[in-house]
Design a protein around this motif. Sequence first.
Motif, PDB file in Angstrom:
ATOM      1  N   TYR A 289     -34.878 -41.254 -35.879  1.00  0.00           N
ATOM      2  CA  TYR A 289     -34.635 -42.151 -34.744  1.00  0.00           C
ATOM      3  C   TYR A 289     -35.811 -42.129 -33.762  1.00  0.00           C
ATOM      4  CZ  TYR A 289     -29.710 -42.878 -35.990  1.00  0.00           C
ATOM      5  OH  TYR A 289     -28.542 -43.239 -36.616  1.00  0.00           O
ATOM      6  N   LEU A 290     -36.340 -40.938 -33.500  1.00  0.00           N
ATOM      7  CA  LEU A 290     -37.451 -40.820 -32.560  1.00  0.00           C
ATOM      8  C   LEU A 290     -38.662 -41.610 -33.057  1.00  0.00           C
ATOM      9  CD1 LEU A 290     -38.573 -39.531 -29.965  1.00  0.00           C
ATOM     10  CD2 LEU A 290     -39.239 -37.560 -31.349  1.00  0.00           C
ATOM     11  N   GLU A 291     -38.948 -41.506 -34.339  1.00  0.00           N
ATOM     12  CA  GLU A 291     -40.095 -42.221 -34.898  1.00  0.00           C
ATOM     13  C   GLU A 291     -39.920 -43.730 -34.792  1.00  0.00           C
ATOM     14  OE1 GLU A 291     -42.301 -42.468 -39.168  1.00  0.00           O
ATOM     15  OE2 GLU A 291     -41.856 -40.475 -38.351  1.00  0.00           O
ATOM     16  N   GLN A 292     -38.687 -44.194 -34.834  1.00  0.00           N
ATOM     17  CA  GLN A 292     -38.398 -45.625 -34.716  1.00  0.00           C
ATOM     18  C   GLN A 292     -38.217 -46.053 -33.258  1.00  0.00           C
ATOM     19  OE1 GLN A 292     -35.090 -46.728 -37.262  1.00  0.00           O
ATOM     20  NE2 GLN A 292     -35.707 -45.166 -38.730  1.00  0.00           N
ATOM     21  N   GLN A 293     -38.443 -45.129 -32.338  1.00  0.00           N
ATOM     22  CA  GLN A 293     -38.290 -45.353 -30.899  1.00  0.00           C
ATOM     23  C   GLN A 293     -36.866 -45.756 -30.530  1.00  0.00           C
ATOM     24  OE1 GLN A 293     -41.458 -48.033 -29.751  1.00  0.00           O
ATOM     25  NE2 GLN A 293     -43.000 -46.434 -29.993  1.00  0.00           N
ATOM     26  N   GLN A 294     -35.908 -45.241 -31.272  1.00  0.00           N
ATOM     27  CA  GLN A 294     -34.490 -45.415 -30.954  1.00  0.00           C
ATOM     28  C   GLN A 294     -34.046 -44.138 -30.247  1.00  0.00           C
ATOM     29  OE1 GLN A 294     -32.324 -46.463 -34.489  1.00  0.00           O
ATOM     30  NE2 GLN A 294     -33.532 -48.297 -34.838  1.00  0.00           N
ATOM     31  N   TYR A 295     -34.312 -44.107 -28.957  1.00  0.00           N
ATOM     32  CA  TYR A 295     -34.206 -42.863 -28.205  1.00  0.00           C
ATOM     33  C   TYR A 295     -32.776 -42.375 -27.992  1.00  0.00           C
ATOM     34  CZ  TYR A 295     -39.084 -43.947 -27.441  1.00  0.00           C
ATOM     35  OH  TYR A 295     -40.401 -44.251 -27.636  1.00  0.00           O
ATOM     36  N   ALA A 296     -31.845 -43.263 -27.705  1.00  0.00           N
ATOM     37  CA  ALA A 296     -30.463 -42.829 -27.459  1.00  0.00           C
ATOM     38  C   ALA A 296     -29.846 -42.153 -28.688  1.00  0.00           C
ATOM     39  CB  ALA A 296     -29.607 -43.990 -26.973  1.00  0.00           C
ATOM     40  N   PRO A 297     -29.967 -42.737 -29.890  1.00  0.00           N
ATOM     41  CA  PRO A 297     -29.423 -42.044 -31.062  1.00  0.00           C
ATOM     42  C   PRO A 297     -30.178 -40.751 -31.375  1.00  0.00           C
ATOM     43  CG  PRO A 297     -29.954 -44.328 -31.613  1.00  0.00           C
ATOM     44  CD  PRO A 297     -30.408 -44.082 -30.221  1.00  0.00           C
ATOM     45  N   ALA A 298     -31.479 -40.732 -31.088  1.00  0.00           N
ATOM     46  CA  ALA A 298     -32.247 -39.505 -31.302  1.00  0.00           C
ATOM     47  C   ALA A 298     -31.726 -38.387 -30.396  1.00  0.00           C
ATOM     48  CB  ALA A 298     -33.731 -39.749 -31.037  1.00  0.00           C
ATOM     49  N   ILE A 299     -31.488 -38.717 -29.149  1.00  0.00           N
ATOM     50  CA  ILE A 299     -30.958 -37.731 -28.196  1.00  0.00           C
ATOM     51  C   ILE A 299     -29.608 -37.218 -28.669  1.00  0.00           C
ATOM     52  CG2 ILE A 299     -30.060 -37.452 -25.843  1.00  0.00           C
ATOM     53  CD1 ILE A 299     -32.321 -39.489 -25.007  1.00  0.00           C
ATOM     54  N   LYS A 300     -28.773 -38.121 -29.137  1.00  0.00           N
ATOM     55  CA  LYS A 300     -27.446 -37.731 -29.631  1.00  0.00           C
ATOM     56  C   LYS A 300     -27.575 -36.769 -30.823  1.00  0.00           C
ATOM     57  CE  LYS A 300     -23.074 -39.682 -31.183  1.00  0.00           C
ATOM     58  NZ  LYS A 300     -22.320 -40.895 -31.484  1.00  0.00           N
TER      59      LYS A 300
ATOM     60  N   ALA B  10     -35.868 -34.687 -19.446  1.00  0.00           N
ATOM     61  CA  ALA B  10     -36.982 -34.250 -20.267  1.00  0.00           C
ATOM     62  C   ALA B  10     -37.610 -32.978 -19.701  1.00  0.00           C
ATOM     63  CB  ALA B  10     -38.031 -35.350 -20.373  1.00  0.00           C
ATOM     64  N   LYS B  11     -37.750 -32.919 -18.390  1.00  0.00           N
ATOM     65  CA  LYS B  11     -38.299 -31.714 -17.756  1.00  0.00           C
ATOM     66  C   LYS B  11     -37.366 -30.529 -17.911  1.00  0.00           C
ATOM     67  CE  LYS B  11     -41.081 -34.047 -14.306  1.00  0.00           C
ATOM     68  NZ  LYS B  11     -41.287 -34.299 -12.856  1.00  0.00           N
ATOM     69  N   ALA B  12     -36.083 -30.785 -17.884  1.00  0.00           N
ATOM     70  CA  ALA B  12     -35.092 -29.707 -18.006  1.00  0.00           C
ATOM     71  C   ALA B  12     -35.026 -29.169 -19.443  1.00  0.00           C
ATOM     72  CB  ALA B  12     -33.714 -30.193 -17.586  1.00  0.00           C
TER      73      ALA B  12
ATOM     74  N   LEU C   2     -36.326 -33.379 -28.359  1.00  0.00           N
ATOM     75  CA  LEU C   2     -35.317 -33.880 -27.426  1.00  0.00           C
ATOM     76  C   LEU C   2     -35.991 -34.331 -26.134  1.00  0.00           C
ATOM     77  CD1 LEU C   2     -32.433 -34.374 -26.413  1.00  0.00           C
ATOM     78  CD2 LEU C   2     -32.319 -31.938 -25.836  1.00  0.00           C
ATOM     79  N   ALA C   3     -36.902 -33.533 -25.622  1.00  0.00           N
ATOM     80  CA  ALA C   3     -37.623 -33.902 -24.402  1.00  0.00           C
ATOM     81  C   ALA C   3     -38.436 -35.182 -24.613  1.00  0.00           C
ATOM     82  CB  ALA C   3     -38.524 -32.761 -23.953  1.00  0.00           C
ATOM     83  N   ARG C   4     -39.043 -35.324 -25.781  1.00  0.00           N
ATOM     84  CA  ARG C   4     -39.807 -36.548 -26.082  1.00  0.00           C
ATOM     85  C   ARG C   4     -38.895 -37.777 -26.089  1.00  0.00           C
ATOM     86  NH1 ARG C   4     -43.222 -33.790 -30.934  1.00  0.00           N
ATOM     87  NH2 ARG C   4     -44.876 -32.918 -29.641  1.00  0.00           N
ATOM     88  N   ALA C   5     -37.728 -37.626 -26.697  1.00  0.00           N
ATOM     89  CA  ALA C   5     -36.776 -38.745 -26.746  1.00  0.00           C
ATOM     90  C   ALA C   5     -36.270 -39.079 -25.345  1.00  0.00           C
ATOM     91  CB  ALA C   5     -35.615 -38.409 -27.677  1.00  0.00           C
TER      92      ALA C   5
ATOM     93  N   ARG D 220     -37.845 -38.576 -22.528  1.00  0.00           N
ATOM     94  CA  ARG D 220     -38.944 -39.233 -21.824  1.00  0.00           C
ATOM     95  C   ARG D 220     -39.058 -40.687 -22.265  1.00  0.00           C
ATOM     96  NH1 ARG D 220     -44.491 -36.916 -23.211  1.00  0.00           N
ATOM     97  NH2 ARG D 220     -44.083 -38.226 -25.004  1.00  0.00           N
ATOM     98  N   GLY D 221     -38.938 -40.935 -23.562  1.00  0.00           N
ATOM     99  CA  GLY D 221     -38.987 -42.296 -24.071  1.00  0.00           C
ATOM    100  C   GLY D 221     -37.840 -43.150 -23.556  1.00  0.00           C
ATOM    101  N   ASN D 222     -36.737 -42.491 -23.238  1.00  0.00           N
ATOM    102  CA  ASN D 222     -35.552 -43.167 -22.712  1.00  0.00           C
ATOM    103  C   ASN D 222     -35.597 -43.260 -21.177  1.00  0.00           C
ATOM    104  OD1 ASN D 222     -33.187 -44.458 -23.593  1.00  0.00           O
ATOM    105  ND2 ASN D 222     -31.926 -42.732 -22.944  1.00  0.00           N
ATOM    106  N   ASN D 223     -36.744 -42.937 -20.603  1.00  0.00           N
ATOM    107  CA  ASN D 223     -36.983 -42.963 -19.154  1.00  0.00           C
ATOM    108  C   ASN D 223     -36.078 -42.024 -18.377  1.00  0.00           C
ATOM    109  OD1 ASN D 223     -39.137 -44.839 -19.223  1.00  0.00           O
ATOM    110  ND2 ASN D 223     -37.661 -46.495 -19.468  1.00  0.00           N
ATOM    111  N   ASP D 224     -35.729 -40.901 -18.986  1.00  0.00           N
ATOM    112  CA  ASP D 224     -34.942 -39.873 -18.307  1.00  0.00           C
ATOM    113  C   ASP D 224     -35.834 -38.654 -18.101  1.00  0.00           C
ATOM    114  OD1 ASP D 224     -33.060 -38.175 -17.259  1.00  0.00           O
ATOM    115  OD2 ASP D 224     -31.613 -38.425 -18.890  1.00  0.00           O
ATOM    116  N   LEU D 225     -36.761 -38.785 -17.161  1.00  0.00           N
ATOM    117  CA  LEU D 225     -37.762 -37.749 -16.942  1.00  0.00           C
ATOM    118  C   LEU D 225     -37.156 -36.434 -16.445  1.00  0.00           C
ATOM    119  CD1 LEU D 225     -40.690 -39.848 -15.452  1.00  0.00           C
ATOM    120  CD2 LEU D 225     -40.271 -39.183 -17.818  1.00  0.00           C
TER     121      LEU D 225
END
Length: 70
Positions: A21-32, A67-69, A54-57, A59-64
């Motif tokens: 999912y991350l490689e396809q820039q599908q961040y929400a399913p990647a996070i899940k 991502a920092k946490a 998880l942090a990369r996903a 960040r891609g989902n604009n949840d900085l």
Amino acid sequence: VKDLKKPEQLAEANYPLGNSYLEQQQYAPAIKAYDASLAAQPKSRVGEEVLLNLARAQRGNNDLAAAKAS
């Protein structure tokens, strides 16, 4: 993935799923998927890689903040 019972199997099955999912820039399913991997077995052999991706996903989902946490 839903049929797996052992925590280590769940953790290791959700990790590559999240990577796909991350490689396809599908961040929400990647996070899940990464969250499911960590919930199944936080100290798995791929745990640190899961946290990093998880942090990369996040960040891609604009949840900085998340991502920092991570």
